[in-house]
Design an enzyme around this catalytic site. Structure first.
Site, PDB file in Angstrom:
ATOM      1  N   TYR A 144       0.855  -1.205   0.000  1.00 37.52           N
ATOM      2  CA  TYR A 144       0.000   0.000   0.000  1.00 37.52           C
ATOM      3  C   TYR A 144       0.881   1.242   0.000  1.00 37.52           C
ATOM      4  O   TYR A 144       0.754   2.111  -0.876  1.00 37.52           O
ATOM      5  CB  TYR A 144      -0.916  -0.015   1.235  1.00 37.52           C
ATOM      6  CG  TYR A 144      -1.526   1.317   1.592  1.00 37.52           C
ATOM      7  CD1 TYR A 144      -0.954   2.129   2.566  1.00 37.52           C
ATOM      8  CD2 TYR A 144      -2.671   1.765   0.947  1.00 37.52           C
ATOM      9  CE1 TYR A 144      -1.521   3.358   2.898  1.00 37.52           C
ATOM     10  CE2 TYR A 144      -3.242   2.997   1.278  1.00 37.52           C
ATOM     11  CZ  TYR A 144      -2.647   3.787   2.257  1.00 37.52           C
ATOM     12  OH  TYR A 144      -3.194   5.020   2.572  1.00 37.52           O
ATOM     13  N   LYS A 148       1.473   4.318  -2.701  1.00 35.98           N
ATOM     14  CA  LYS A 148       1.102   5.698  -2.326  1.00 35.98           C
ATOM     15  C   LYS A 148       2.271   6.646  -2.638  1.00 35.98           C
ATOM     16  O   LYS A 148       2.076   7.801  -2.986  1.00 35.98           O
ATOM     17  CB  LYS A 148       0.718   5.779  -0.855  1.00 35.98           C
ATOM     18  CG  LYS A 148      -0.603   5.126  -0.489  1.00 35.98           C
ATOM     19  CD  LYS A 148      -1.812   5.762  -1.176  1.00 35.98           C
ATOM     20  CE  LYS A 148      -2.219   7.084  -0.570  1.00 35.98           C
ATOM     21  NZ  LYS A 148      -3.486   7.606  -1.163  1.00 35.98           N
TER      22      LYS A 148
HETATM   23  N1  NAD Z   1      -7.789   6.200   6.705  1.00 37.69           N
HETATM   24  C1  NAD Z   1      -6.586   6.691   6.987  1.00 37.69           C
HETATM   25  O1  NAD Z   1      -6.076   6.613   8.118  1.00 37.69           O
HETATM   26  C2  NAD Z   1      -5.797   7.377   5.894  1.00 37.69           C
HETATM   27  C3  NAD Z   1      -4.651   8.090   6.262  1.00 37.69           C
HETATM   28  C4  NAD Z   1      -3.908   8.728   5.270  1.00 37.69           C
HETATM   29  C5  NAD Z   1      -4.332   8.689   3.958  1.00 37.69           C
HETATM   30  N2  NAD Z   1      -5.442   8.001   3.631  1.00 37.69           N
HETATM   31  C6  NAD Z   1      -5.862   8.025   2.237  1.00 37.69           C
HETATM   32  O2  NAD Z   1      -7.149   8.646   2.214  1.00 37.69           O
HETATM   33  C7  NAD Z   1      -7.908   8.156   1.106  1.00 37.69           C
HETATM   34  C8  NAD Z   1      -9.274   7.709   1.596  1.00 37.69           C
HETATM   35  O3  NAD Z   1      -9.073   6.716   2.540  1.00 37.69           O
HETATM   36  P1  NAD Z   1     -10.324   6.135   3.374  1.00 37.69           P
HETATM   37  O4  NAD Z   1      -9.808   5.789   4.724  1.00 37.69           O
HETATM   38  O5  NAD Z   1     -11.472   7.059   3.227  1.00 37.69           O
HETATM   39  O6  NAD Z   1     -10.606   4.770   2.589  1.00 37.69           O
HETATM   40  P2  NAD Z   1     -11.977   4.110   2.097  1.00 37.69           P
HETATM   41  O7  NAD Z   1     -11.636   2.705   1.732  1.00 37.69           O
HETATM   42  O8  NAD Z   1     -13.049   4.365   3.078  1.00 37.69           O
HETATM   43  O9  NAD Z   1     -12.324   4.945   0.768  1.00 37.69           O
HETATM   44  C9  NAD Z   1     -11.678   4.700  -0.451  1.00 37.69           C
HETATM   45  C10 NAD Z   1     -12.739   4.764  -1.557  1.00 37.69           C
HETATM   46  O10 NAD Z   1     -12.089   4.536  -2.812  1.00 37.69           O
HETATM   47  C11 NAD Z   1     -12.946   3.737  -3.611  1.00 37.69           C
HETATM   48  N3  NAD Z   1     -12.188   3.018  -4.633  1.00 37.69           N
HETATM   49  C12 NAD Z   1     -11.257   2.059  -4.432  1.00 37.69           C
HETATM   50  N4  NAD Z   1     -10.820   1.598  -5.618  1.00 37.69           N
HETATM   51  C13 NAD Z   1     -11.486   2.278  -6.598  1.00 37.69           C
HETATM   52  C14 NAD Z   1     -11.479   2.250  -8.012  1.00 37.69           C
HETATM   53  N5  NAD Z   1     -10.696   1.399  -8.685  1.00 37.69           N
HETATM   54  N6  NAD Z   1     -12.296   3.095  -8.678  1.00 37.69           N
HETATM   55  C15 NAD Z   1     -13.096   3.951  -8.005  1.00 37.69           C
HETATM   56  N7  NAD Z   1     -13.165   4.027  -6.656  1.00 37.69           N
HETATM   57  C16 NAD Z   1     -12.363   3.195  -5.970  1.00 37.69           C
HETATM   58  C17 NAD Z   1     -13.604   2.767  -2.618  1.00 37.69           C
HETATM   59  O11 NAD Z   1     -14.809   2.230  -3.138  1.00 37.69           O
HETATM   60  C18 NAD Z   1     -13.823   3.680  -1.411  1.00 37.69           C
HETATM   61  O12 NAD Z   1     -15.112   4.240  -1.426  1.00 37.69           O
HETATM   62  C19 NAD Z   1      -7.071   7.032   0.492  1.00 37.69           C
HETATM   63  O13 NAD Z   1      -6.385   7.549  -0.634  1.00 37.69           O
HETATM   64  C20 NAD Z   1      -6.056   6.687   1.583  1.00 37.69           C
HETATM   65  O14 NAD Z   1      -4.838   6.225   1.017  1.00 37.69           O
HETATM   66  C21 NAD Z   1      -6.207   7.336   4.556  1.00 37.69           C
HETATM   67  C1  LIG Z   2      -1.262  -3.811  16.130  1.00 40.06           C
HETATM   68  C2  LIG Z   2      -2.592  -3.340  16.668  1.00 40.06           C
HETATM   69  C3  LIG Z   2      -2.496  -2.951  18.124  1.00 40.06           C
HETATM   70  C4  LIG Z   2      -3.138  -2.159  15.820  1.00 40.06           C
HETATM   71  C5  LIG Z   2      -4.670  -2.048  15.884  1.00 40.06           C
HETATM   72  C6  LIG Z   2      -5.134  -0.787  15.213  1.00 40.06           C
HETATM   73  C7  LIG Z   2      -4.740  -0.715  13.711  1.00 40.06           C
HETATM   74  C8  LIG Z   2      -5.739  -1.504  12.889  1.00 40.06           C
HETATM   75  C9  LIG Z   2      -4.668   0.768  13.279  1.00 40.06           C
HETATM   76  C10 LIG Z   2      -3.743   1.573  14.203  1.00 40.06           C
HETATM   77  C11 LIG Z   2      -3.022   2.616  13.339  1.00 40.06           C
HETATM   78  C12 LIG Z   2      -3.821   2.559  12.029  1.00 40.06           C
HETATM   79  C13 LIG Z   2      -3.225   3.164  10.790  1.00 40.06           C
HETATM   80  C14 LIG Z   2      -3.631   2.700   9.540  1.00 40.06           C
HETATM   81  C15 LIG Z   2      -4.500   1.478   9.398  1.00 40.06           C
HETATM   82  C16 LIG Z   2      -5.115   0.944  10.714  1.00 40.06           C
HETATM   83  C17 LIG Z   2      -4.132   1.070  11.869  1.00 40.06           C
HETATM   84  C18 LIG Z   2      -2.876   0.239  11.574  1.00 40.06           C
HETATM   85  C19 LIG Z   2      -3.043   3.273   8.257  1.00 40.06           C
HETATM   86  C20 LIG Z   2      -1.909   2.360   7.843  1.00 40.06           C
HETATM   87  C21 LIG Z   2      -4.113   3.340   7.122  1.00 40.06           C
HETATM   88  C22 LIG Z   2      -3.539   3.921   5.842  1.00 40.06           C
HETATM   89  C23 LIG Z   2      -2.943   5.313   6.078  1.00 40.06           C
HETATM   90  O1  LIG Z   2      -2.376   5.827   4.889  1.00 40.06           O
HETATM   91  C24 LIG Z   2      -1.885   5.304   7.208  1.00 40.06           C
HETATM   92  C25 LIG Z   2      -1.433   6.741   7.461  1.00 40.06           C
HETATM   93  O2  LIG Z   2      -0.291   7.095   7.162  1.00 40.06           O
HETATM   94  O3  LIG Z   2      -2.229   7.520   7.991  1.00 40.06           O
HETATM   95  C26 LIG Z   2      -2.524   4.734   8.492  1.00 40.06           C
HETATM   96  C27 LIG Z   2      -1.567   4.761   9.684  1.00 40.06           C
HETATM   97  C28 LIG Z   2      -2.343   4.377  10.962  1.00 40.06           C
END
Ligand code: NAD
Ligand SMILES: CC(C)CCC[C@@H](C)[C@H]1CC[C@H]2C3=C(CC[C@]12C)[C@@]1(C)CC[C@H](O)[C@@H](C(=O)O)[C@@H]1CC3
Length: 345
Positions: A144, A148
């Site tokens: 992942y 990214k």
């Molecule tokens: N959740 C976090 O902690 C976190 C932290 C940093 C960055 N991000 C980034 O933020 C963005 C949103 O993350 P999120 O947590 O809302 O995830 P999410 O999975 O809730 O949302 C992602 C959305 O993208 C859509 N998607 C996936 N593949 C697709 C495709 N091929 N075509 C069209 N749509 C597609 C999914 O259906 C989903 O609705 C992502 O780019 C993720 O990398 C998330």
């Molecule tokens: C090992 C266990 C104790 C961890 C249980 C919680 C985890 C599922 C979350 C804690 C920190 C979270 C996290 C993400 C996913 C879910 C956790 C690991 C990300 C890797 C999701 C994708 C984002 O791009 C990352 C970011 O840089 O923000 C998230 C980092 C924190």
């Protein structure tokens, strides 16, 4: 009656708008009188005023109708990190992002705001108050993160003032909040399976968790300041709560808030990380025979056992960013939003 078209700078599209961050972003854009089209591979809700386009962002012909008459695109789509599907990550986050850029240029989109991730510089070692000029991870811990990094490079390199196509990347870290699909639900599932009794390492590692409304705020600030004379063109920006917290204190506050016991017993970080690597290797070798996904992945263990918090100074300086919801309030609102995840629910 023909719908009154809003000024072009208030017409936007949210790719990934059905997701956790995407939907919060759509809701705030509507509040701020944007006309919003959502493009996503699934439709997860209906909202008055939102036009949904369902399709795969890797398919330019499916994407183009969603970008018609749109000047601003937010790209916040990605496969879920937990999928650990290398091919899917490459297809969507790299090939798919190239398609998004091509479609934006063909459709005459002027601004593209990418949701990147602060983890693009994380290699499993401590990062304390990391700034955006840290180098990209040379050895990303998971597929992942690997994709990214490439995704962010593609979008920032596409910024071209002469062509009138401006881009910026927002790097949130640890987004949490109502409707989050991957942090709190996974945490609760682990607690329910008795896997949250242990603290990995000494428990003092500081990290960023960012309430979703602050991430939305950062995205909209960037979009509204993205102009050819702006310093933000072609640059990444950390957007966090600016309140680093001990990882295990955050976990405990959420778990206790939902009625579960806080983790108590310490396990050596190196031991757990080594076991996670072994399990990952075993899962890889056995994949043709049996599919199993270890709960404790190397990335999760690294995030649970190291310092990783990032400076928002550049966003404060260039965009006037500051969090709109405190960590404490964010945790309270998040816990209250999950009655179905409470102990005994
Ligand atoms: N959740 C976090 O902690 C976190 C932290 C940093 C960055 N991000 C980034 O933020 C963005 C949103 O993350 P999120 O947590 O809302 O995830 P999410 O999975 O809730 O949302 C992602 C959305 O993208 C859509 N998607 C996936 N593949 C697709 C495709 N091929 N075509 C069209 N749509 C597609 C999914 O259906 C989903 O609705 C992502 O780019 C993720 O990398 C998330
Ligand atoms: C090992 C266990 C104790 C961890 C249980 C919680 C985890 C599922 C979350 C804690 C920190 C979270 C996290 C993400 C996913 C879910 C956790 C690991 C990300 C890797 C999701 C994708 C984002 O791009 C990352 C970011 O840089 O923000 C998230 C980092 C924190």
């Amino acid at each position: 009656m023909a719908t009154r078209l809003r000024p072009s700078n208030k017409r936007c599209a949210v790719i990934g708008g059905s997701g956790f961050l995407g939907r919060h972003l759509v809701e705030k854009l509507l509040d701020r009188s944007y006309s919003v089209s959502v493009f996503d591979i699934r439709q997860s809700y209906e909202l008055p005023g939102v036009t949904f386009h369902q399709g795969d962002l890797c398919d330019k012909q499916a994407l183009l109708p969603a970008l018609k008459d749109v000047s601003l695109v937010f790209h916040c789509a990605s496969p879920a990190p937990a999928s650990d599907d290398r091919g899917l990550f490459h297809k969507v986050n790299i090939q798919g992002t190239r398609t998004v850029i091509q479609a934006c240029m063909e459709a005459g989109v002027q601004k593209l705001v990418l949701t990147s991730s602060a983890s693009v510089v994380f290699e499993g070692t401590d990062i304390k108050n990391g700034r955006e000029d840290l180098p990209y991870a040379k050895k990303p811990i998971d597929y992942y993160t690997e994709t990214k990094i490439e995704q962010e490079k593609l979008v920032l390199e596409a910024c071209d003032k002469e062509k009138g196509f401006l881009t910026v990347a927002i790097r949130p870290h640890g987004i949490f909040g109502p409707r989050d699909p991957q942090l709190v639900p996974i945490l609760v599932d682990m607690a329910r399976r008795g896997k949250m009794k242990f603290i990995i390492g000494d428990g003092t590692n500081l990290v960023d968790f960012t309430f979703v409304e602050n991430v939305v705020h950062g995205h909209i600030l960037a979009a509204e300041r993205l102009r050819s004379d702006s310093p933000i063109c072609g640059k990444p920006y950390h957007i966090t709560n600016d309140e680093p917290i001990r990882f295990w204190d955050f976990m405990s506050e959420v778990l206790v808030g939902l009625g579960y016991a806080a983790p108590r017993y310490h396990l050596p970080y190196a031991l757990v990380y080594g076991l996670a690597m072994l399990l990952w290797l075993l899962a890889l070798i056995l994949r043709p025979l049996v599919a199993f996904k270890p709960t404790f992945t190397p990335m999760r263990v690294a995030l649970a056992g190291t310092h990783h918090y990032y400076s928002c100074e550049r966003a404060k300086q260039d965009m006037g960013y500051k969090p709109v919801v405190s960590l404490k309030e964010g945790i309270t609102r998040t816990v209250e939003s999950y009655p179905h995840l409470r102990q005994g629910a």
